[in-house]
Design a protein around this motif. Structure first.
Motif, PDB file in Angstrom:
ATOM      1  N   HIS A 149      23.803   1.556   2.740  1.00 41.57           N
ATOM      2  CA  HIS A 149      22.403   1.220   2.488  1.00 41.57           C
ATOM      3  C   HIS A 149      21.625   1.306   3.798  1.00 41.57           C
ATOM      4  O   HIS A 149      22.069   0.811   4.832  1.00 41.57           O
ATOM      5  N   TYR A 150      20.463   1.964   3.718  1.00 42.21           N
ATOM      6  CA  TYR A 150      19.610   2.076   4.891  1.00 42.21           C
ATOM      7  C   TYR A 150      18.152   2.019   4.439  1.00 42.21           C
ATOM      8  O   TYR A 150      17.846   2.186   3.255  1.00 42.21           O
ATOM      9  N   THR A 151      17.284   1.771   5.408  1.00 40.70           N
ATOM     10  CA  THR A 151      15.855   1.621   5.138  1.00 40.70           C
ATOM     11  C   THR A 151      15.119   2.848   5.641  1.00 40.70           C
ATOM     12  O   THR A 151      15.380   3.325   6.753  1.00 40.70           O
ATOM     13  N   LYS A 152      14.186   3.335   4.808  1.00 41.79           N
ATOM     14  CA  LYS A 152      13.454   4.557   5.120  1.00 41.79           C
ATOM     15  C   LYS A 152      11.954   4.287   4.975  1.00 41.79           C
ATOM     16  O   LYS A 152      11.533   3.616   4.040  1.00 41.79           O
ATOM     17  N   THR A 153      11.181   4.789   5.914  1.00 40.15           N
ATOM     18  CA  THR A 153       9.723   4.603   5.894  1.00 40.15           C
ATOM     19  C   THR A 153       9.083   5.901   5.419  1.00 40.15           C
ATOM     20  O   THR A 153       9.317   6.964   5.999  1.00 40.15           O
ATOM     21  N   ILE A 154       8.270   5.792   4.335  1.00 35.82           N
ATOM     22  CA  ILE A 154       7.595   6.967   3.780  1.00 35.82           C
ATOM     23  C   ILE A 154       6.087   6.731   3.847  1.00 35.82           C
ATOM     24  O   ILE A 154       5.625   5.593   3.986  1.00 35.82           O
ATOM     25  N   ASN A 155       5.339   7.814   3.754  1.00 33.13           N
ATOM     26  CA  ASN A 155       3.875   7.756   3.780  1.00 33.13           C
ATOM     27  C   ASN A 155       3.344   7.815   2.353  1.00 33.13           C
ATOM     28  O   ASN A 155       3.629   8.770   1.615  1.00 33.13           O
ATOM     29  N   CYS A 156       2.570   6.783   1.938  1.00 37.33           N
ATOM     30  CA  CYS A 156       1.943   6.741   0.617  1.00 37.33           C
ATOM     31  C   CYS A 156       0.450   7.003   0.799  1.00 37.33           C
ATOM     32  O   CYS A 156      -0.185   6.461   1.712  1.00 37.33           O
ATOM     33  N   VAL A 157      -0.075   7.835  -0.070  1.00 38.51           N
ATOM     34  CA  VAL A 157      -1.492   8.197   0.001  1.00 38.51           C
ATOM     35  C   VAL A 157      -2.274   7.312  -0.954  1.00 38.51           C
ATOM     36  O   VAL A 157      -1.936   7.203  -2.136  1.00 38.51           O
ATOM     37  N   ARG A 158      -3.355   6.677  -0.428  1.00 40.40           N
ATOM     38  CA  ARG A 158      -4.224   5.813  -1.243  1.00 40.40           C
ATOM     39  C   ARG A 158      -5.654   6.290  -1.070  1.00 40.40           C
ATOM     40  O   ARG A 158      -6.084   6.631   0.032  1.00 40.40           O
ATOM     41  N   THR A 190     -20.610   8.581  -3.675  1.00 43.05           N
ATOM     42  CA  THR A 190     -19.315   7.948  -3.421  1.00 43.05           C
ATOM     43  C   THR A 190     -18.266   9.031  -3.185  1.00 43.05           C
ATOM     44  O   THR A 190     -18.065   9.901  -4.034  1.00 43.05           O
ATOM     45  N   CYS A 191     -17.634   8.959  -2.025  1.00 37.13           N
ATOM     46  CA  CYS A 191     -16.549   9.879  -1.680  1.00 37.13           C
ATOM     47  C   CYS A 191     -15.265   9.068  -1.535  1.00 37.13           C
ATOM     48  O   CYS A 191     -15.291   7.914  -1.100  1.00 37.13           O
ATOM     49  N   TYR A 192     -14.184   9.724  -1.897  1.00 36.29           N
ATOM     50  CA  TYR A 192     -12.879   9.076  -1.812  1.00 36.29           C
ATOM     51  C   TYR A 192     -12.129   9.675  -0.640  1.00 36.29           C
ATOM     52  O   TYR A 192     -11.952  10.884  -0.545  1.00 36.29           O
ATOM     53  N   GLN A 193     -11.712   8.781   0.240  1.00 38.01           N
ATOM     54  CA  GLN A 193     -10.989   9.185   1.454  1.00 38.01           C
ATOM     55  C   GLN A 193      -9.511   8.876   1.296  1.00 38.01           C
ATOM     56  O   GLN A 193      -9.147   7.792   0.832  1.00 38.01           O
ATOM     57  N   ARG A 194      -8.695   9.863   1.661  1.00 38.84           N
ATOM     58  CA  ARG A 194      -7.242   9.690   1.545  1.00 38.84           C
ATOM     59  C   ARG A 194      -6.732   8.919   2.760  1.00 38.84           C
ATOM     60  O   ARG A 194      -6.906   9.353   3.903  1.00 38.84           O
ATOM     61  N   VAL A 195      -6.121   7.780   2.506  1.00 40.40           N
ATOM     62  CA  VAL A 195      -5.587   6.920   3.558  1.00 40.40           C
ATOM     63  C   VAL A 195      -4.072   6.880   3.406  1.00 40.40           C
ATOM     64  O   VAL A 195      -3.561   6.599   2.306  1.00 40.40           O
ATOM     65  N   CYS A 196      -3.385   7.197   4.462  1.00 42.89           N
ATOM     66  CA  CYS A 196      -1.922   7.192   4.445  1.00 42.89           C
ATOM     67  C   CYS A 196      -1.427   5.826   4.923  1.00 42.89           C
ATOM     68  O   CYS A 196      -1.795   5.359   6.012  1.00 42.89           O
ATOM     69  N   GLU A 197      -0.606   5.211   4.111  1.00 39.93           N
ATOM     70  CA  GLU A 197      -0.005   3.932   4.447  1.00 39.93           C
ATOM     71  C   GLU A 197       1.510   4.107   4.499  1.00 39.93           C
ATOM     72  O   GLU A 197       2.085   4.823   3.683  1.00 39.93           O
ATOM     73  N   GLN A 198       2.108   3.434   5.437  1.00 39.27           N
ATOM     74  CA  GLN A 198       3.562   3.506   5.568  1.00 39.27           C
ATOM     75  C   GLN A 198       4.210   2.411   4.727  1.00 39.27           C
ATOM     76  O   GLN A 198       3.818   1.236   4.800  1.00 39.27           O
TER      77      GLN A 198
END
Length: 556
Positions: free
Chosen positions: A501-510, A71-79
């Motif tokens: 107030h403003y909206t910002k999109t960041i990358n989360c690693v899962r 089992t390997c864990y792959q890093r997936v970036c989600e916005q």
């Protein structure tokens, strides 16, 4: 007929020998030695060797490939979209009321009594004779002669004669007689004196006079009057209210995910190829030379001990460790800055300028250039070559033989330097400044005023004043300054931090688990049976066969 009967008997004997040899050679090549001591008149047995095929078991390890999964864990970036707040400075204005003391001038009148001598004028006339000098202008011209010194540069050349000693090399030869002794050679040296003309350079100088027009600058001054507006500064103070955004720092916590490799211990069962050696008893019979009718099972049963490798596959449990990725959550503190408006008052000092005119004088220097002739001397440097004779010594090496004397003549070539004087002429160019006087004439125009007298008569009316005293009253105005307080309003700017107030999109690693196949090569034991040639030696009797064979006669 006898020959045909002997063939089956011989075949039976060979089969018996082969069967007994195969039973005695289990799991190894065993030699069977037989000593017969049955009869004293029999000679010793003769050994006969032959090759038989033996079946042996051999453990062979084969490589087999197995497919395993890990089992390997792959890093997936989600916005991920988050809400943020930023503070934008905004300038606003508010009305500020302040009081100004305004000067109000009031004009008042006062009564003043005074005495005036009132003139009473009487008009009279009289004739006045007078003489007037009337100017008469006459234009005239005249010639002015003046002399100008004009510099004239003249280029001159002069020849300088000098003598140079020119070296002339002359080649001469001379014969040198020497004796050579054979076969023993002796090396000798001798000095040869010769003369060399060495050039010596001598530096000489000479003075050249020339004239230069040198400018002489003379500084003069003139007075210039000017008016300066002099500022007179008056210092005043006033209070200014302003707003300051004071930062207030607040500590907050947020959750952050991270991965930890956690060791997990487990037990695994594997198969191990092993074995052990066993000692086994093997029955072997007497050789085929014995009479089958005389051999009994009781007397013909010798026992042989052999070591046999017995393969065995065992299961063994081993302890293994595998690392499992585990996602954990930790709280990370961070600091948030919040701007809080704060009212402050500061005293501002400002200056008011009054312009006062002031008359000044300044002296302006200016420079006047005047050309003055100046005599100068320039030193010119040149070199003269002088040849100086120098005596030198050269060491000449030659060999002399002591065994056999032989007279030889050697021609030696050398050079002699002879200095020949040579006259040379060098042309030197120089400039001479000569001042040439030049007479010039310029025409100057001027006016001459001549006064011509003229008699005139004019009638002059004049007044005669008689002073008569008179009392009068007058109102004299004067001003009184009264300070009146006046309220004024002005717009004062201040800065406010406005939240935007403003909206910002960041990358989360899962981390996403994924099974990856990989190939493992293992060695698997396998038992293989193969035929191995074995050489067996048996005794063959060389006399009459015995009537019986005791077991004590046969050894292992």
């Amino acid at each position: 007929m006898r020959k045909l009967l002997g063939v089956p008997l011989l075949a039976a004997v060979l089969l018996a020998i082969a069967a007994s040899t195969a039973n005695a050679c289990y799991c190894g090549a065993a030699r069977l030695r037989c000593r017969r001591v049955c009869a004293a008149d029999y000679a010793e047995c003769k050994m006969q060797c032959h090759t038989v095929m033996k079946t042996c078991k051999e453990v062979v390890y084969e490589k087999r490939q197995y497919t395993c999964y890990k089992t390997c864990y792959q890093r997936v970036c989600e916005q991920k979209t988050i809400n943020c707040v930023k503070y934008v400075p905004e300038t606003r204005y508010r009305e500020c009321t302040y009081t100004v003391c305004k000067p109000v001038w009031e004009t008042r009148m006062r009564t003043c009594n005074y005495t005036v001598c009132k003139p009473v004028w009487e008009t009279r006339t009289k004739n006045i004779c007078y003489t007037v000098c009337k100017p008469v202008w006459e234009t005239r011209t005249r010639n002015i002669c003046y002399t100008v010194c004009k510099p004239v540069w003249e280029t001159r050349t002069k020849n300088i004669c000098y003598t140079v000693l020119k070296p002339v090399w002359e080649t001469r030869t001379r014969n040198i007689c020497y004796t050579v002794c054979k076969p023993v050679w002796e090396t000798r040296t001798r000095n040869i004196c010769y003369t060399v003309c060495k050039p010596v350079w001598e530096t000489r100088t000479k003075d050249i006079c020339y004239t230069v027009m040198k400018p002489v600058y003379e500084t003069r001054e003139r007075v210039c009057r000017y008016t300066v507006c002099k500022p007179v500064w008056e210092t005043k103070t006033r209070d200014i209210c302003y707003t300051v955004c004071k930062p207030v720092y607040e500590t907050r916590c947020r959750e952050c995910c991270y991965t930890v490799c956690k060791p997990v211990h487990y037990t695994k069962t594997i198969k191990v190829c092993c074995g052990h050696w066993e000692t086994r008893d093997v029955e072997c019979c007497a050789p085929a030379a014995c009479d089958p009718a005389c051999c009994k099972p009781a007397c013909c049963a010798p026992v042989a001990q052999c070591r046999v490798w017995v393969p065995e596959i065992r299961e063994k449990q081993i302890q293994c460790v595998k690392y499992v990725r585990e996602t954990r959550v930790k709280k990370v503190p961070y600091t948030v800055c919040r701007m809080v408006p704060e009212q402050r008052v500061k005293t501002c000092t400002y200056k008011v300028c009054h312009i006062v005119k002031e008359c000044r004088e300044k002296r302006i220097p200016y420079t006047v250039c005047r050309m003055v002739p100046e005599q100068r001397v320039k030193t010119c440097t040149y070199k003269v070559c002088r040849m100086v004779r120098e005596n030198r010594v050269k060491t000449c090496t030659y060999k002399v033989c002591r065994m056999v004397r032989e007279n030889r003549v050697k021609t030696c070539t050398y050079k002699v330097c002879r200095m020949v004087p040579e006259q040379r002429v060098k042309t030197c160019t120089y400039k001479v400044c000569r001042m040439v006087r030049e007479n010039r004439v310029k025409t100057c125009t001027y006016k001459v005023c001549r006064m011509v007298r003229e008699n005139r008569v004019k009638t002059r009316t004049y007044k005669v004043c008689h002073l008569v005293k008179e009392c009068r009253t007058k109102q004299i105005p004067y001003k009184v300054c009264k300070m009146v307080a006046e309220t004024r309003t002005k717009m004062v700017p201040y800065t406010v931090c406005k939240p935007v107030h403003y909206t910002k999109t960041i990358n989360c690693v899962r981390l996403v688990p994924k099974k990856v196949a990989y190939t493992v090569t293992r060695c698997v034991p396998r038992v293989v049976c193969k035929q191995v040639p074995v050489k067996v030696c048996c005794p063959v009797p060389c006399c009459q066969p015995p009537t019986c064979c005791e077991p004590s006669c046969c050894g292992n």
